[in-house]
Design a protein around this motif. Sequence first.
Motif, PDB file in Angstrom:
ATOM      1  N   ASN A 159       0.804  -1.227   0.000  1.00 19.13           N
ATOM      2  CA  ASN A 159       0.000   0.000   0.000  1.00 19.13           C
ATOM      3  C   ASN A 159       0.839   1.280   0.000  1.00 19.13           C
ATOM      4  O   ASN A 159       0.299   2.380   0.117  1.00 19.13           O
ATOM      5  N   ALA A 160       2.164   1.114  -0.168  1.00 23.23           N
ATOM      6  CA  ALA A 160       3.058   2.266  -0.019  1.00 23.23           C
ATOM      7  C   ALA A 160       2.881   3.323  -1.108  1.00 23.23           C
ATOM      8  O   ALA A 160       3.307   4.462  -0.932  1.00 23.23           O
ATOM      9  N   SER A 161       2.283   2.956  -2.225  1.00 28.12           N
ATOM     10  CA  SER A 161       2.126   3.958  -3.286  1.00 28.12           C
ATOM     11  C   SER A 161       0.706   4.517  -3.343  1.00 28.12           C
ATOM     12  O   SER A 161       0.356   5.252  -4.263  1.00 28.12           O
ATOM     13  N   TYR A 162      -0.099   4.174  -2.352  1.00 30.46           N
ATOM     14  CA  TYR A 162      -1.507   4.592  -2.399  1.00 30.46           C
ATOM     15  C   TYR A 162      -1.647   6.119  -2.374  1.00 30.46           C
ATOM     16  O   TYR A 162      -1.082   6.813  -1.536  1.00 30.46           O
ATOM     17  N   ASP A 163      -2.436   6.617  -3.328  1.00 29.45           N
ATOM     18  CA  ASP A 163      -2.669   8.056  -3.462  1.00 29.45           C
ATOM     19  C   ASP A 163      -4.172   8.260  -3.648  1.00 29.45           C
ATOM     20  O   ASP A 163      -4.735   7.837  -4.667  1.00 29.45           O
ATOM     21  N   SER A 164      -4.839   8.890  -2.683  1.00 30.23           N
ATOM     22  CA  SER A 164      -6.306   8.964  -2.735  1.00 30.23           C
ATOM     23  C   SER A 164      -6.801   9.871  -3.857  1.00 30.23           C
ATOM     24  O   SER A 164      -7.870   9.624  -4.429  1.00 30.23           O
ATOM     25  N   ALA A 165      -6.027  10.898  -4.217  1.00 27.23           N
ATOM     26  CA  ALA A 165      -6.447  11.779  -5.320  1.00 27.23           C
ATOM     27  C   ALA A 165      -6.446  10.991  -6.634  1.00 27.23           C
ATOM     28  O   ALA A 165      -7.358  11.122  -7.463  1.00 27.23           O
ATOM     29  N   LYS A 166      -5.410  10.151  -6.808  1.00 26.94           N
ATOM     30  CA  LYS A 166      -5.351   9.319  -8.018  1.00 26.94           C
ATOM     31  C   LYS A 166      -6.498   8.325  -8.034  1.00 26.94           C
ATOM     32  O   LYS A 166      -7.071   8.033  -9.081  1.00 26.94           O
ATOM     33  N   GLU A 167      -6.813   7.791  -6.848  1.00 25.64           N
ATOM     34  CA  GLU A 167      -7.911   6.826  -6.786  1.00 25.64           C
ATOM     35  C   GLU A 167      -9.230   7.477  -7.218  1.00 25.64           C
ATOM     36  O   GLU A 167     -10.010   6.874  -7.959  1.00 25.64           O
ATOM     37  N   ILE A 168      -9.453   8.707  -6.775  1.00 26.96           N
ATOM     38  CA  ILE A 168     -10.684   9.400  -7.170  1.00 26.96           C
ATOM     39  C   ILE A 168     -10.716   9.576  -8.691  1.00 26.96           C
ATOM     40  O   ILE A 168     -11.745   9.337  -9.341  1.00 26.96           O
ATOM     41  N   ALA A 169      -9.573   9.944  -9.267  1.00 27.70           N
ATOM     42  CA  ALA A 169      -9.512  10.127 -10.723  1.00 27.70           C
ATOM     43  C   ALA A 169      -9.802   8.809 -11.449  1.00 27.70           C
ATOM     44  O   ALA A 169     -10.566   8.786 -12.427  1.00 27.70           O
ATOM     45  N   GLU A 170      -9.220   7.717 -10.935  1.00 23.39           N
ATOM     46  CA  GLU A 170      -9.435   6.406 -11.576  1.00 23.39           C
ATOM     47  C   GLU A 170     -10.885   5.952 -11.462  1.00 23.39           C
ATOM     48  O   GLU A 170     -11.473   5.468 -12.433  1.00 23.39           O
ATOM     49  N   LEU A 171     -11.461   6.118 -10.264  1.00 18.81           N
ATOM     50  CA  LEU A 171     -12.853   5.677 -10.079  1.00 18.81           C
ATOM     51  C   LEU A 171     -13.808   6.541 -10.901  1.00 18.81           C
ATOM     52  O   LEU A 171     -14.817   6.050 -11.405  1.00 18.81           O
ATOM     53  N   THR A 172     -13.477   7.808 -11.044  1.00 19.62           N
ATOM     54  CA  THR A 172     -14.328   8.703 -11.837  1.00 19.62           C
ATOM     55  C   THR A 172     -14.361   8.218 -13.288  1.00 19.62           C
ATOM     56  O   THR A 172     -15.384   8.294 -13.965  1.00 19.62           O
ATOM     57  N   LYS A 173     -13.217   7.695 -13.749  1.00 19.26           N
ATOM     58  CA  LYS A 173     -13.169   7.123 -15.104  1.00 19.26           C
ATOM     59  C   LYS A 173     -13.964   5.819 -15.172  1.00 19.26           C
ATOM     60  O   LYS A 173     -14.820   5.642 -16.025  1.00 19.26           O
ATOM     61  N   SER A 174     -13.670   4.912 -14.242  1.00 18.68           N
ATOM     62  CA  SER A 174     -14.267   3.572 -14.351  1.00 18.68           C
ATOM     63  C   SER A 174     -15.776   3.592 -14.111  1.00 18.68           C
ATOM     64  O   SER A 174     -16.489   2.718 -14.600  1.00 18.68           O
ATOM     65  N   ILE A 175     -16.247   4.602 -13.394  1.00 15.52           N
ATOM     66  CA  ILE A 175     -17.672   4.605 -13.057  1.00 15.52           C
ATOM     67  C   ILE A 175     -18.546   4.989 -14.262  1.00 15.52           C
ATOM     68  O   ILE A 175     -19.768   4.851 -14.221  1.00 15.52           O
ATOM     69  N   SER A 176     -17.914   5.438 -15.349  1.00  9.70           N
ATOM     70  CA  SER A 176     -18.704   5.767 -16.536  1.00  9.70           C
ATOM     71  C   SER A 176     -19.046   4.504 -17.343  1.00  9.70           C
ATOM     72  O   SER A 176     -19.829   4.553 -18.280  1.00  9.70           O
TER      73      SER A 176
END
Lengths: 759, 153
Positions: A308-325
Amino acid sequence: MKHNSFLGKDNSLVEGRVFKVSRRDVLKAGALLAGGLVFGVGLVRCDSKKNEVTYLTPNVYLKIGSDGVVSIIAHRSEMGQGIRTSLPLIIADELGADWSSVKIVQAEGDVKYGDQNTDGSYSIRMFYKPMREAGAAARYLLIQVAAKRWHVPAEECDTENGSVTHKSTNRAINFGELVEEASGISVPPGEIKLKEQQNFKLIGKETPIVDLHDIVTGKAVFGADVDVKGLKVAVIARCPVVGGSVKSFKDGNAKKVPGVVGVYQVKGAGLPATLNKPLAGVAVVADNTWAAIKGRDLLEIEWEFGPNASYDSAKEIAELTKSISSKGVVRRNRGDFDKARKNAAKVIEHVYVAPHLAHATIEPPAALAIADKNSCEVWACTQNPQGARKVLSEVLEIPEDKVKVNVTLLGGAFGRKSKPDFIVEAAILAKESGHPVRVQWTREDDLHHDYFHSLSVQRTIATIGKDNKLSGWNHHIAYPTIGATANNSELQPSDGELGLGATDFPYDVPAVRIETHDAPSHLRVGWLRSVRNIPHVFAIGTMMDEIAEARGVDPITNALQLLGDDRQITFNGEILNGTYPNYGEDIANYPWETGRMKAVIERVAKESDWGRKLPKGSGLGFAAHKSFLTYVACVVEVQVNENKVTIPSVHYVVDCGVAVNVDRIKSQFEGGAQFTASLALKSAITFKDGRVQQNNFDGYQIIRMSESPKQIHVHIMDSDGKPTGVGEPPVPPFTPALCNAIYAAIGKRIYTLPIDLGA
Amino acid sequence: MAKYSININGQTHDVEAMEDMPLLWVLRDVVGLKGTKFGCGKALCGACTVHLNDNAVRSCSLPVSAVGEGRITTIEGLSKEGEHPIQQAWEKFVVPQCGYCQTGQIMNAAALIKRNPQPSEQEIEQSMQGNLCRCGTYNRIKAAIISVTSQPK
C-alpha cells in the motif's frame, strides 16, 4: 462474486453487527433474557452480617435490595447518545421505581446480557420490549406479595416511587420490605402486563442523563481515567502504511528518557488488516504519558511498507471517476432503464465525489489492561465489550471466562470504538511487560490509523418522461468496501452497505437500476455514524432537487409525488443475487411505509415555513431519508456571504415510533446536524505515498462554535409505533438539504465534498 | 527531571517531572486529577483547558516549568460540588452528550464570564471557538452561558 455478506467471513467479531443473520439469533436471546429468566428468580444474600441486605434479582438487568435500593444494569455502552439513561428508565417506568434514587450499574462484557454491541442505532429498537418486560415482571412479583399481605386482590394494587400502593385504603409498602418474600414466587407465563402508554411516567418525557453531575464536576470516568497501582503508559509508533511491518528497530535514545521502562515490538495483523487486530509497531512503555511520547520520538524504526506504499487517494478518485462511466454489476433492477433513457424528454447525469473521513472522537482511543498467561482484565472505552472479550481470549490464548472487560464512558465513538485493536494492544503489552499498561493514542495516531469511512465516487442518471414524470433512476456506486478490511479480495460493496440508502431507493419510478463498480482498498475501512447513507444520500438527495427543478415542481411537492401512494415497499424480486437487509429486521415487522415518510415531509414544510421569502444570498434546502428504520425530513436554511456558508436554522421532523427520552432524541438531532456540518463543510482525509496527510485538528477540521448551525429545531411525531433508534438517522439528509439550500441561495450545485465555494 | 512546587486548586503540590512535561500530564499522571482531558496535545481542541491565575490556558501545551508561582485551577477546584453558576447552567440545559470535552468547555466558559460578565453572543462564540465538541453541543453551551450572563446581579 459474493455480495451477500457485510464483512469477510473470517471476522466473527463483527459478524453479529447490523447486517448479519446471526444478529437475529442474538435478538431472540435478548428477548429470552427478559422473558425467560424471570422464571428463575434469584435471591442473593450479602456476606456482611452487620448490614445484611438481600436482593431480588428477577432478571439480569435488575436488582432490588431489601434496603429498597433499585439497581438497574446498563449493558450498552454510553457514547453520548444517552443510553445509560434511556434503557434503565424504561425498566424503572414499568417497575414503578423512584427514578431519583435508582442506581445505574455498568455491565461488563458478558453474553448473559444479550447483545452489547452498541452500534447501528440498535439499542432502543432491540431492547425497548425486553426492558419493559424486565420491569413489569418484577412489578408483578412485588404486587403479589403486597396484595397477599394486605388481603386485597392484586388487581387493586399499583406501584409508584419504589413502593407498592393500595389506593382505596391509602396504603404503601416499600419494595425493600417485599424482596425476601417476592424471591420465593415466579411469574406464570402470560401474566406480565405492560403499562398503557398514557400511564408512562418516564417514557415519552424529558429525563436528564444520569451522568450529568459527574460530567460537569469532572468525576466521570472515561477510557484513560482508570488508575491501578503500578500502572505504566504505552505509546506506540505504528507503521504509517496499512499492512506494513517492522523490518528492524533500535531503541535509539528512547530508554534514556527518564521514566521509560521498556520498548516492545507489537506484531501487526499484516494484510488483511482485520477489524480487530493491531497494526504493526513499536511501543514505548513508561511511568507516564509524556515520557512515553518523548521516548517514541527517539525510536529508530525501519519499516517494510508493503503493497500500500504507493496509495494516493487523489489518483484513486480520478481512476474511479473514469471507471464509473462504464457498466457496473447490477444490484437492483426494476423495469427497463435503457428504454426509459431512450424515451426520455430530459436526462440529468452527474458524478458525485466524497472523501475519506475520520471519526475524530475528542477522546482518542485508550485502554488499560492487566494480563498474565492465565487471565486478563481490561478497562476500555469500547462499544463492543463482548467482541473485545472474544478477541482478547483468542490473542492471549486463554478461555473467555478468564477475560474481564470493564466498560468506561466513551468520549465519543461514532463506530470507531467498535474495533478493539487498541484494547488488544494494551493486553499484549501488559502481558509482555508484566505491568498494568494503559495504551494511549495521540490525536496523530487517531487520524493516521483510524478505521476510516472510505471515499466514494458515484454517478446518478435521472430520466424524465414526456409526461413530466420521473421515468428512470440509475445509480452507479464505487467505494472501498468495509469487507475489504477483513478480506482484501472484496472489491464491491456488500448488500448490507448498499441497503444503507442505495438499494432501498423508495421512489415510485418504473425503471430503477443500481450498479456497483470495483474499488480496491488500501486502508482500514470501518463504519462512521450512518455509514454508507452518507454518500448515497448526498447523491440522491441533491439529485432529487435537480429532478424537481427539471420537472418545474417545488422540491417538497416533488418528493411527495415521487413517493406515490401510501403503501409498504418490500423491494421483493428487485435485489439481484442478494437480499435487502432492512437493518437486520424482518420487513414484515418493520415495513418501509411511504405514508410515514410523506407525513414527516409535510410536517417539515409546515414547521420550517417552507417557501418563505428570504433575502438575496439566503436559501432553504430540503431532503428526506429513512435510515435505521427511522423516518426523517430536514430543511436547512443557509446564508452565503462572500462564498462563506452560515446556517441560521435547521428543522428536523422525526418519526421514530414511541419517543423514549425526548430530550436525548432532540440532542441526537441537534448534535447530528453539527456532526454532519463538519462532514459537509470541513473534513477530508487524504493519502499520499500510503500515508494520511492530516495530523491533527488543524489539518482534519471539524466545525467550531461560530461556524455551527445556529437554531436546530427538532419536531418529533406523536406515535405509538415500535421505537427505532436516533443516533444515526439525523446524519444522512442534512448534507443534501444543505447543498440544496446553497443552490437556492446562490444557484451553485454541489457535486464534491467537502463543500468549497472558494471562500 | 526537576522538582516543582505548584499551586493546584489552592493546595501546594511538590512534583518531580521533566521540565518540558505539559501541565496536562502533571495533572493527570503525577497528581492524579483526571477531570482535565487530553484531546490533541497541540492546543487545537481545548479539552485540556484549566485556569492559570483565572485565565483559561491549554494545559497540553503549557510546560510545567512555565507555571511558576501561578495558581492553577482545574475542574476539580472550580467548585466543591458543582455549585459554580456555569456548572449549574450546564446541568439545567443538560448540555453534555458524551461529556468528554465538557470540563474544558466549562473551564473556558467560567474564565470568560469572570473576565467579561456580560459577553455578547458574538463574544461568546469568539471565546469558545477554541473548544471543539464532536457531539455537537454548541447551541446548548451557548444557551447555558447566556443564561448565566443574563441573570440579574
